[in-house]
Design a protein around this motif. Sequence first.
Motif, PDB file in Angstrom:
ATOM      1  N   SER A 169       0.829  -1.203   0.000  1.00  0.00           N
ATOM      2  CA  SER A 169       0.000   0.000   0.000  1.00  0.00           C
ATOM      3  C   SER A 169       0.862   1.250   0.000  1.00  0.00           C
ATOM      4  O   SER A 169       1.898   1.303   0.666  1.00  0.00           O
ATOM      5  N   LYS A 190      -0.161   5.376   0.585  1.00  0.00           N
ATOM      6  CA  LYS A 190      -1.243   6.308   0.870  1.00  0.00           C
ATOM      7  C   LYS A 190      -0.685   7.734   0.909  1.00  0.00           C
ATOM      8  O   LYS A 190       0.382   7.973   1.478  1.00  0.00           O
ATOM      9  N   GLU A 198      -5.495   5.927  -0.729  1.00  0.00           N
ATOM     10  CA  GLU A 198      -4.672   5.005  -1.494  1.00  0.00           C
ATOM     11  C   GLU A 198      -4.159   5.665  -2.776  1.00  0.00           C
ATOM     12  O   GLU A 198      -4.888   6.372  -3.468  1.00  0.00           O
ATOM     13  N   PRO A 205      -2.212   4.748  -6.424  1.00  0.00           N
ATOM     14  CA  PRO A 205      -1.966   3.567  -7.258  1.00  0.00           C
ATOM     15  C   PRO A 205      -0.494   3.355  -7.598  1.00  0.00           C
ATOM     16  O   PRO A 205       0.276   4.309  -7.735  1.00  0.00           O
ATOM     17  N   ASP A 250       2.184   0.177  -9.741  1.00  0.00           N
ATOM     18  CA  ASP A 250       2.318  -1.078 -10.463  1.00  0.00           C
ATOM     19  C   ASP A 250       3.326  -1.941  -9.707  1.00  0.00           C
ATOM     20  O   ASP A 250       4.536  -1.696  -9.761  1.00  0.00           O
ATOM     21  N   ILE A 266       5.006   4.283 -10.397  1.00  0.00           N
ATOM     22  CA  ILE A 266       4.016   5.277  -9.997  1.00  0.00           C
ATOM     23  C   ILE A 266       3.976   6.425 -11.001  1.00  0.00           C
ATOM     24  O   ILE A 266       4.923   6.620 -11.767  1.00  0.00           O
TER      25      ILE A 266
END
Length: 300
Positions: A232, A234, A239, A241, A243, A276
């Motif tokens: 995770s 944050k 959250e 995203p 990969d 990211i």
Amino acid sequence: MKIKKLAAALCAMAMTTAMFTACGDSDSSSKSDTSSKKAETTTTTAAEETPAASEAEGGDSSEAAAPTGDEPYYDEVTGLECQIPDASYTPVTEFQGHDAFLMFADYNWMWSNFGGQGYSEDDRGDGAFGVDADVTGDGEYTVALTVDSIAANDALMGNPNPQIVLDGDYVLPAQGAVVFCIDITGICDGTTTWDGETVEKNPLDEEDTNLATSVESKGKYTGQELKVELTSIKIDGEEFPFDASKIKYGNIENDNNKYRIEIYNDYGDTAKDPAIDKDALMFAKSLECTFTIEGMDKEG
């Protein structure tokens, strides 16, 4: 505000090229003291940069006075609500297992953190300003940077973080990333590289048994013996995203015992194919990362 943004950008441009490789995938030494090699960036306050009143406008300043905290205050670049840090914040500096910390710097090298809270003065660079995790065995752990931690004085050296920008009482938000990693201290034994190749000359110290916070002690594991997974990210509690297939794991630097989760690094392999959207990474309150680790069952 525009003046402060320009000042921060000019400070960041003055960084030395030594910083460029400090967190990268190389075999060069002295990477752990990376932030001490940056050109010094001073904390900026609104009082230092508020323009003088214009005589043509009857003495009124061209910008509003520095905010005082009575009303919400929004950063004009990111649009995020700026935060006032809690002056009573006290970091955890004692670790029973391994000191894991969030290594980070935004586009302007602000919100920087390049040392663990338990590190010695030689290893913590300009200071440690994160919320670290005590990795004592297999499990799930969270490391973070918060507005309180990033604005606090270093717990060992007592100095403020030179890599934040203040407007009055407010900390300006982070925008983007040039370095974004998690380091777990004291894990690796120095016998293999991140991709499993044998290291001919082990640089780690077998007599140094401080696996909690020393970056030079010989750990118990090769990176290949451990299963580590970022679960995770944050920003300000929401959250963000990523990969998971593009994150790099292991003893990446090769001259210390740290197991690294490289999420993004301008000077590493992850710059070529980011996990990211670093342009979308903006936060004013906190950046939190949670990971799991398995395989920490070796005796001795």
